[in-house]
Design a protein around this motif. Structure first.
Motif, PDB file in Angstrom:
ATOM      1  N   ASP A 136       3.598 -52.126   5.141  1.00 51.95           N
ATOM      2  CA  ASP A 136       2.132 -52.131   5.049  1.00 51.95           C
ATOM      3  C   ASP A 136       1.689 -53.059   6.146  1.00 51.95           C
ATOM      4  OD1 ASP A 136       2.213 -50.111   3.424  1.00 51.95           O
ATOM      5  OD2 ASP A 136       2.019 -51.200   1.583  1.00 51.95           O
ATOM      6  N   VAL A 137       2.240 -54.130   6.364  1.00 52.11           N
ATOM      7  CA  VAL A 137       1.920 -55.440   7.207  1.00 52.11           C
ATOM      8  C   VAL A 137       2.860 -55.699   8.386  1.00 52.11           C
ATOM      9  CG1 VAL A 137       0.723 -56.625   5.119  1.00 52.11           C
ATOM     10  CG2 VAL A 137       3.328 -56.902   5.890  1.00 52.11           C
ATOM     11  N   ILE A 138       3.837 -54.889   8.689  1.00 52.64           N
ATOM     12  CA  ILE A 138       4.671 -55.040  10.014  1.00 52.64           C
ATOM     13  C   ILE A 138       3.905 -55.033  11.212  1.00 52.64           C
ATOM     14  CG2 ILE A 138       5.839 -53.033   9.911  1.00 52.64           C
ATOM     15  CD1 ILE A 138       7.300 -56.508  10.566  1.00 52.64           C
ATOM     16  N   GLY A 139       3.105 -53.961  11.428  1.00 52.21           N
ATOM     17  CA  GLY A 139       2.184 -53.498  12.453  1.00 52.21           C
ATOM     18  C   GLY A 139       1.184 -54.755  12.674  1.00 52.21           C
ATOM     19  N   GLU A 140       0.639 -55.170  11.828  1.00 50.76           N
ATOM     20  CA  GLU A 140      -0.208 -56.466  12.141  1.00 50.76           C
ATOM     21  C   GLU A 140       0.567 -57.675  12.550  1.00 50.76           C
ATOM     22  OE1 GLU A 140      -3.166 -59.137   9.125  1.00 50.76           O
ATOM     23  OE2 GLU A 140      -2.861 -57.135   8.743  1.00 50.76           O
ATOM     24  N   ILE A 141       1.626 -58.013  11.681  1.00 57.48           N
ATOM     25  CA  ILE A 141       2.380 -59.151  12.238  1.00 57.48           C
ATOM     26  C   ILE A 141       2.864 -58.978  13.682  1.00 57.48           C
ATOM     27  CG2 ILE A 141       4.650 -60.288  11.586  1.00 57.48           C
ATOM     28  CD1 ILE A 141       3.767 -59.790   8.786  1.00 57.48           C
TER      29      ILE A 141
ATOM     30  N   ASP B   9       1.088 -67.535   5.797  1.00 57.06           N
ATOM     31  CA  ASP B   9       0.086 -66.601   6.453  1.00 57.06           C
ATOM     32  C   ASP B   9       0.348 -65.276   5.692  1.00 57.06           C
ATOM     33  OD1 ASP B   9      -1.341 -68.400   8.326  1.00 57.06           O
ATOM     34  OD2 ASP B   9       0.610 -68.695   9.183  1.00 57.06           O
ATOM     35  N   TYR B  10       1.531 -64.888   5.495  1.00 50.99           N
ATOM     36  CA  TYR B  10       1.781 -63.651   4.931  1.00 50.99           C
ATOM     37  C   TYR B  10       3.013 -63.739   3.891  1.00 50.99           C
ATOM     38  CZ  TYR B  10      -0.073 -61.178   8.960  1.00 50.99           C
ATOM     39  OH  TYR B  10      -1.159 -61.039  10.029  1.00 50.99           O
ATOM     40  N   ASN B  11       3.118 -63.341   2.773  1.00 50.84           N
ATOM     41  CA  ASN B  11       4.043 -63.143   1.642  1.00 50.84           C
ATOM     42  C   ASN B  11       4.443 -61.814   1.888  1.00 50.84           C
ATOM     43  OD1 ASN B  11       4.261 -65.943   0.279  1.00 50.84           O
ATOM     44  ND2 ASN B  11       1.994 -65.295   0.387  1.00 50.84           N
ATOM     45  N   VAL B  12       5.549 -61.555   2.374  1.00 56.53           N
ATOM     46  CA  VAL B  12       5.977 -60.126   2.496  1.00 56.53           C
ATOM     47  C   VAL B  12       7.220 -59.651   1.602  1.00 56.53           C
ATOM     48  CG1 VAL B  12       6.954 -58.466   4.542  1.00 56.53           C
ATOM     49  CG2 VAL B  12       5.258 -60.353   5.088  1.00 56.53           C
ATOM     50  N   SER B  13       7.055 -58.327   1.217  1.00 55.26           N
ATOM     51  CA  SER B  13       8.181 -58.046   0.234  1.00 55.26           C
ATOM     52  C   SER B  13       8.860 -56.813   1.214  1.00 55.26           C
ATOM     53  CB  SER B  13       7.333 -57.284  -0.940  1.00 55.26           C
ATOM     54  OG  SER B  13       8.670 -56.831  -1.789  1.00 55.26           O
ATOM     55  N   VAL B  14      10.305 -57.043   0.968  1.00 52.45           N
ATOM     56  CA  VAL B  14      11.163 -56.058   1.491  1.00 52.45           C
ATOM     57  C   VAL B  14      11.921 -55.440   0.104  1.00 52.45           C
ATOM     58  CG1 VAL B  14      13.265 -55.661   3.029  1.00 52.45           C
ATOM     59  CG2 VAL B  14      11.721 -57.325   3.588  1.00 52.45           C
TER      60      VAL B  14
ATOM     61  N   PHE C  78      13.501 -57.070   7.776  1.00 54.18           N
ATOM     62  CA  PHE C  78      12.241 -57.613   8.516  1.00 54.18           C
ATOM     63  C   PHE C  78      12.487 -58.010   9.781  1.00 54.18           C
ATOM     64  CE2 PHE C  78       9.291 -60.924   9.779  1.00 54.18           C
ATOM     65  CZ  PHE C  78       8.101 -60.386   9.509  1.00 54.18           C
ATOM     66  N   GLN C  79      13.220 -58.710  10.290  1.00 53.84           N
ATOM     67  CA  GLN C  79      13.246 -58.876  11.696  1.00 53.84           C
ATOM     68  C   GLN C  79      13.811 -57.748  12.623  1.00 53.84           C
ATOM     69  OE1 GLN C  79      16.483 -62.695  11.474  1.00 53.84           O
ATOM     70  NE2 GLN C  79      15.585 -62.737  13.508  1.00 53.84           N
ATOM     71  N   HIS C  80      14.588 -56.848  12.028  1.00 59.72           N
ATOM     72  CA  HIS C  80      14.532 -55.185  12.658  1.00 59.72           C
ATOM     73  C   HIS C  80      13.349 -54.515  12.825  1.00 59.72           C
ATOM     74  CE1 HIS C  80      15.927 -51.450  13.671  1.00 59.72           C
ATOM     75  NE2 HIS C  80      15.490 -51.010  12.613  1.00 59.72           N
ATOM     76  N   MET C  81      12.561 -54.629  11.733  1.00 60.29           N
ATOM     77  CA  MET C  81      11.146 -53.920  11.925  1.00 60.29           C
ATOM     78  C   MET C  81      10.117 -54.908  12.846  1.00 60.29           C
ATOM     79  SD  MET C  81      10.572 -52.662   7.964  1.00 60.29           S
ATOM     80  CE  MET C  81       9.271 -51.883   8.274  1.00 60.29           C
ATOM     81  N   LEU C  82      10.345 -56.242  12.736  1.00 62.47           N
ATOM     82  CA  LEU C  82       9.352 -57.018  13.665  1.00 62.47           C
ATOM     83  C   LEU C  82       9.852 -56.731  15.143  1.00 62.47           C
ATOM     84  CD1 LEU C  82       7.480 -59.446  13.977  1.00 62.47           C
ATOM     85  CD2 LEU C  82       9.168 -60.765  13.770  1.00 62.47           C
ATOM     86  N   MET C  83      11.222 -56.732  15.308  1.00 67.41           N
ATOM     87  CA  MET C  83      11.691 -56.437  16.977  1.00 67.41           C
ATOM     88  C   MET C  83      11.445 -55.034  17.097  1.00 67.41           C
ATOM     89  SD  MET C  83      12.871 -59.290  18.176  1.00 67.41           S
ATOM     90  CE  MET C  83      14.068 -58.983  19.322  1.00 67.41           C
ATOM     91  N   ASP C  84      11.239 -54.190  16.239  1.00 68.28           N
ATOM     92  CA  ASP C  84      11.161 -52.622  16.506  1.00 68.28           C
ATOM     93  C   ASP C  84      12.596 -52.177  17.184  1.00 68.28           C
ATOM     94  OD1 ASP C  84       9.479 -50.239  16.132  1.00 68.28           O
ATOM     95  OD2 ASP C  84       8.779 -50.560  18.308  1.00 68.28           O
TER      96      ASP C  84
END
Length: 186
Positions: free
Chosen positions: A93-98, A123-128, A142-148
């Protein structure tokens, strides 16, 4: 964007293996630095530095006695803090914004019990997922999703060893010149 990781509350006798895996995951998935909070562990830090020497890249590991100072300094310098926890907003729900934010990222992963002040300051508390599991798996997802997915094509400069992908067996390219420079055995 620059990605750094903060590992909270490392305990050298209890957490050496899992913290090493947090460090290796950070590096392999695109972080440039990891900070260790908790107990200072010179042996672990030397082991991670040895991986960088053998496998390349510019990854750094640093000890930070007061991690709250690091978090505040990071934010004061314009970066954002992302705390990975099972109690946060769902990553999907938040990875796009991050990801869209060009701000440098400090990804925080816990050790033992994470203090409330870390939740409040992030700034973000993120649940995987909403289930208990490893900080290593949370960090990797998380890093995989962040790095796309771009981490799959990262190049690690000055590597002595480089795995050559193959469907069978093991193939490793060894840079003999770099190996001699660093006097490393296989």
């Amino acid at each position: 964007m620059n990605i750094n990781v903060l590992r909270l509350d490392h305990r050298s006798k209890r957490d050496a293996r899992i913290t090493t895996h947090v460090c290796l995951t950070s590096r392999a998935f695109g972080a440039s630095k990891i900070y260790l909070g908790g107990e200072e562990d010179e042996k672990l830090m030397k082991n991670v530095e040895d991986v960088v020497k053998r496998w390349g890249g510019n990854f750094e590991i640093k000890y930070k006695k007061n991690y709250m100072n690091l978090i505040e300094e990071w934010q004061n310098n314009g970066g954002e803090v992302i705390h990975l926890t099972m109690y946060g907003s769902q990553v999907q729900d938040v990875i796009g914004e991050i990801r869209e934010s060009s701000k440098d990222k400090l990804i925080v992963v816990g050790g033992s019990r994470v203090p409330t002040k870390v939740y409040k300051k992030s700034d973000y508390n993120v649940s995987v997922t909403k289930q208990p599991h490893s900080e290593v798996s949370s960090l990797a997802v998380f890093q995989h999703m962040l790095m796309d997915g771009k981490e799959f094509n990262l190049d690690f400069d000055d590597a002595i060893f480089e795995v050559i992908p193959t469907s069978e067996g093991k193939r490793v390219n060894i840079n003999e010149e770099k190996k001699k420079e660093n006097m490393i055995d296989n």
